[in-house]
Design an enzyme around this catalytic site. Sequence first.
Site, PDB file in Angstrom:
ATOM      1  N   GLU A 120       0.825  -1.213   0.000  1.00 35.61           N
ATOM      2  CA  GLU A 120       0.000   0.000   0.000  1.00 35.61           C
ATOM      3  C   GLU A 120       0.858   1.261   0.000  1.00 35.61           C
ATOM      4  OE1 GLU A 120      -2.918   1.725  -0.800  1.00 35.61           O
ATOM      5  OE2 GLU A 120      -3.826  -0.039   0.127  1.00 35.61           O
ATOM      6  N   GLY A 125       1.423   7.209  -0.863  1.00 32.70           N
ATOM      7  CA  GLY A 125       1.720   7.308   0.580  1.00 32.70           C
ATOM      8  C   GLY A 125       0.621   6.775   1.466  1.00 32.70           C
ATOM      9  N   LYS A 196       3.818   4.251 -10.245  1.00 32.84           N
ATOM     10  CA  LYS A 196       2.590   4.179  -9.443  1.00 32.84           C
ATOM     11  C   LYS A 196       1.372   3.932 -10.335  1.00 32.84           C
ATOM     12  CE  LYS A 196       4.519   7.122  -5.815  1.00 32.84           C
ATOM     13  NZ  LYS A 196       4.831   8.513  -5.474  1.00 32.84           N
TER      14      LYS A 196
END
Length: 332
Positions: A120, A125, A196
């Site tokens: 995660e 973040g 990401k």
Amino acid sequence: MKNLTIGLFGFGVVGEGIYQVLKDKPGLKTTVKKVCIRDINKDRNAPAHIFTDQPAELLFDPDINVIVELIDDAEAALPIVKAAMEQGKSVVSANKKMIAENHAELIELQQTFDISFLYEAAVCGSIPIIRNLEEYFDNDLLNYVCGIVNGSTNYILSKMQTEHLDYQVALEEAQKNGFAESDPTLDVEGIDAAFKLSIIALHAFGELVNPYQIPREGISQLQTEDIESATALEKKVKLIARAQHHDGELELSIKPELVGDDCILSEVNNEYNGVLLGSSLADEQFLYGKGAGRYPTASAVLSDISALRYGYRYEYRKFNRVNSVPSLVSIP
Ligand code: HSE
């Protein structure tokens, strides 16, 4: 609930934060048994006997059932993560580069060795984006995921636009605050955002994407005049990562865009990240939180560690659906 015994790789800002939190909270039934670091002679804020520079001391310790990998080197991290999985240990990692570059192999390894691999903290973040995509959006209703997924570039752009800071000064501040990568080119050229976005694409749409093939433009070419023109138009400049279904194709991009105050992303400033999720029934939803920094990252790592206590793992249902070949039915 399982008791967890952790082998921790890396004792930087996030690693040390995790160690201190787990030490102060015995109720979590999670202990850090050993920490592997590169420089064994450096003074650390923890008892010397827990440190080693020998990965094997963690990887082959039968008491250790979880490896938390928080080192700042994707190439060095990969063999550690693979060896941990092969030893039947679950893994928590924040290493977006390692994951995005090796996702297919890592998914296969976790299935083969029947362990959990959670990350995660690798995307946005502290925002629980992966678990939301895995669990809440476990259906085909999502049309797009788009937003701000890199804290450093958002910090730089915010400071340039609202405080008129020079690009270089704003970048140095992002580095000083611990938001930027050790090689900040990854941030400012949109490469970190591409890592990401490729992880998001897998969990949102079941598609494995090579992060280096995502069309990408960073912020390093932006001039002060571009920012001033945006301000004159009452718009903000934001580095937007976008994954969107169009005519049955998944389109991905990373690029600076002008965002007006009719879009909530214009309110996402400094190291904050914000993600819009467009779905057929719910219309649009928004996730917001700190995308970089010691404590926000530690909070996501801690959440993954807690989830391991009840055996949580990603099921990659959308990936399995997209990639399943219907078995042939034999007609008698
Ligand atoms: N350099 C990254 C960022 C750190 O600025 O978003 C968090 O992934």
